[in-house]
Design a protein around this motif. Structure first.
Motif, PDB file in Angstrom:
ATOM      1  N   SER A  27       0.843  -1.201   0.000  1.00 48.37           N
ATOM      2  CA  SER A  27       0.000   0.000   0.000  1.00 48.37           C
ATOM      3  C   SER A  27       0.877   1.249   0.000  1.00 48.37           C
ATOM      4  O   SER A  27       2.055   1.192   0.375  1.00 48.37           O
ATOM      5  CB  SER A  27      -0.890  -0.001   1.242  1.00 48.37           C
ATOM      6  N   HIS A 170      -3.420   6.009   2.914  1.00 49.94           N
ATOM      7  CA  HIS A 170      -3.846   5.002   1.933  1.00 49.94           C
ATOM      8  C   HIS A 170      -4.550   5.733   0.811  1.00 49.94           C
ATOM      9  O   HIS A 170      -5.236   6.738   1.051  1.00 49.94           O
ATOM     10  CB  HIS A 170      -4.824   4.002   2.563  1.00 49.94           C
ATOM     11  N   TYR A 172      -7.199   5.255  -2.629  1.00 53.63           N
ATOM     12  CA  TYR A 172      -8.152   4.384  -3.336  1.00 53.63           C
ATOM     13  C   TYR A 172      -8.548   5.054  -4.641  1.00 53.63           C
ATOM     14  O   TYR A 172      -8.772   6.273  -4.666  1.00 53.63           O
ATOM     15  CB  TYR A 172      -9.396   4.137  -2.468  1.00 53.63           C
ATOM     16  N   GLU A 181      -7.867  -0.155  -3.739  1.00 58.57           N
ATOM     17  CA  GLU A 181      -6.678   0.465  -3.135  1.00 58.57           C
ATOM     18  C   GLU A 181      -5.543   0.530  -4.151  1.00 58.57           C
ATOM     19  O   GLU A 181      -5.285  -0.426  -4.896  1.00 58.57           O
ATOM     20  CB  GLU A 181      -6.232  -0.325  -1.891  1.00 58.57           C
ATOM     21  N   ASP A 196      -5.374  -2.974  -6.087  1.00 59.87           N
ATOM     22  CA  ASP A 196      -5.810  -4.200  -5.434  1.00 59.87           C
ATOM     23  C   ASP A 196      -7.067  -4.680  -6.159  1.00 59.87           C
ATOM     24  O   ASP A 196      -8.019  -3.909  -6.308  1.00 59.87           O
ATOM     25  CB  ASP A 196      -6.124  -3.874  -3.964  1.00 59.87           C
ATOM     26  N   LEU A 200     -12.959  -2.007  -2.294  1.00 62.10           N
ATOM     27  CA  LEU A 200     -13.263  -1.609  -0.920  1.00 62.10           C
ATOM     28  C   LEU A 200     -14.783  -1.596  -0.766  1.00 62.10           C
ATOM     29  O   LEU A 200     -15.481  -1.059  -1.625  1.00 62.10           O
ATOM     30  CB  LEU A 200     -12.701  -0.195  -0.704  1.00 62.10           C
TER      31      LEU A 200
END
Ligand code: SAH
Length: 371
Positions: A27, A170, A172, A181, A196, A200
């Motif tokens: 991350s 972080h 997104y 992410e 990712d 989320l």
């Protein structure tokens, strides 16, 4: 990119690449944490980053007037703790310039103020040594994290200038209607951006950003929120106020603010980990939330310009120009840089949170006495 300094001593880039190769993409927060805080190779652990000869310059390094205005701010607060000492603490004191200038001004303008400290929250040994030099004549002590702030003791007055922007975020990104992410991975030995694959859950996002367009980026500063949780608890238990000065935005919104600065210029955040300062802008609405949740007062944000002007930076500039006429240009330029609307004046904001009953000028003012 992962060049070795010498046989057997990998660079931070090399260590990060090895970790990604072993455990998969990381991350932005994990990357930032390593780049800034790695025990030996992290940015804040080694070089003298701050100042004219460093990578970036902060308000107290631009001019003594910045710390002096904080000193006046303290002098106006001190009488609100009658007969009681307060503990002064600073988060991320850098070279110690702000707190030294503030304490000198406080001693001149409110010599009766009973303070203990300053308590300095600092991870860097290099900067601790510099702070010790600047604070000769005062009685500083150091702690590593906010958890070490005593839950019991006198009221606290805490200051944090350009501290929260250094805490990991972080990120997104919205793609095909879902938030993923952003991760840092490796391809052909090069660090690259990726996502990712698992989105989320939508309820994890603040309502105000959920419906943003595809391509939007939302940032969240989980570590800053945990730091604020602790600071809010300490304030609740001991009384007092926290002043945060940083660049950022008033309301939670989308936008990519992750940036790297080295030698006073923007750099690619994925290049040369540990060699550049990595920061993100502050979401002040999110930052104040833990304090509000505990029932503390969060005063309306002020711009750095309004804060410094209310405390009299323009008269201070004029006074310094009068006393040191050969340096008049220097003082005018410094003042413009701090309060100019297109310089730091509007980008930087001041957040003040505290226990109710305190009136921290200029965030709040005492009512006029009845005639
Ligand atoms: N307030 C100073 C310095 C800002 S730079 C100024 O205005 O000049 C950020 C400061 O926070 C540095 O002193 C850095 O070493 C410190 N710092 C960064 N991350 C930290 C952390 N997690 N805990 C404690 N200090 C930290």
């Amino acid at each position: 990119m992962s060049v070795r300094l010498a046989e057997g001593s990998p660079t931070l880039g090399g260590l990060i690449d090895r970790q990604i190769a072993h455990s998969g993409p990381m991350s932005v927060a994990a990357y930032m944490q390593l780049c800034l805080g790695h025990p030996t190779l992290g940015y804040y652990r080694r070089a003298k980053a701050i100042g004219r000869t460093g990578d970036f310059i902060t308000a107290p390094e631009i001019s003594q007037m910045f710390g002096e205005m904080i000193g006046l701010w303290l002098a106006l607060l001190a009488p609100q703790f009658p007969g009681q000492a307060f503990e002064l603490a600073e988060l991320g004191p850098g070279r110690g310039t702000l707190i030294a200038d503030a304490l000198r001004t406080l001693a001149r303008t409110a010599p009766e103020a009973a303070i203990t400290g300053p308590t300095l929250i600092e991870i860097s040994d290099v900067l601790r040594a510099e702070q010790m030099r600047r604070l000769a004549g005062f009685t500083p002590s150091w702690i590593e994290t906010v958890q070490d702030i005593d839950p019991e003791g006198p009221p606290l007055i805490m200051v944090a200038n350009e501290f929260f922007d250094a805490l990991p975020i972080h990120q997104y990104l919205k793609q095909n209607g879902q938030w993923h992410e952003r991760l840092i991975g490796l391809r052909d030995g090069q660090r690259i951006w990726g996502l990712d694959p698992t989105p989320l859950p939508i309820h994890s996002l603040p309502a105000s950003v959920r419906d943003a367009e595809d391509g939007a980026i939302w940032e969240t500063a989980l570590q800053a929120a945990s730091v604020m949780d602790v600071l809010a608890e300490r304030l609740k238990a001991r009384g007092g106020v926290l002043l945060v000065i940083d660049y950022g935005y008033e309301k939670t919104a989308t936008g990519d603010t992750f940036q790297a600065v080295a030698a006073h210029a923007y750099a690619d955040p994925l290049d040369e980990p540990g060699q550049a300062d990595l920061t993100a802008h502050i979401d002040f609405e999110a930052l104040a939330a833990p304090a509000r949740a505990l029932g503390l007062e969060a005063f309306p944000l002020l711009t750095q310009r309004d804060f410094l002007c209310a405390l009299g930076i323009e008269s201070r500039t004029a006074a310094l120009m009068h006393t040191h006429p050969t340096r008049a240009d220097e003082f005018t330029q410094a003042s413009n840089r701090l309060i100019g609307p297109d310089r730091m004046g509007h980008l930087f904001k001041c957040l003040c949170v505290g226990t109710s009953g305190l009136v921290p000028y200029p965030f709040a003012t005492l009512p006029e006495p009845a005639p």
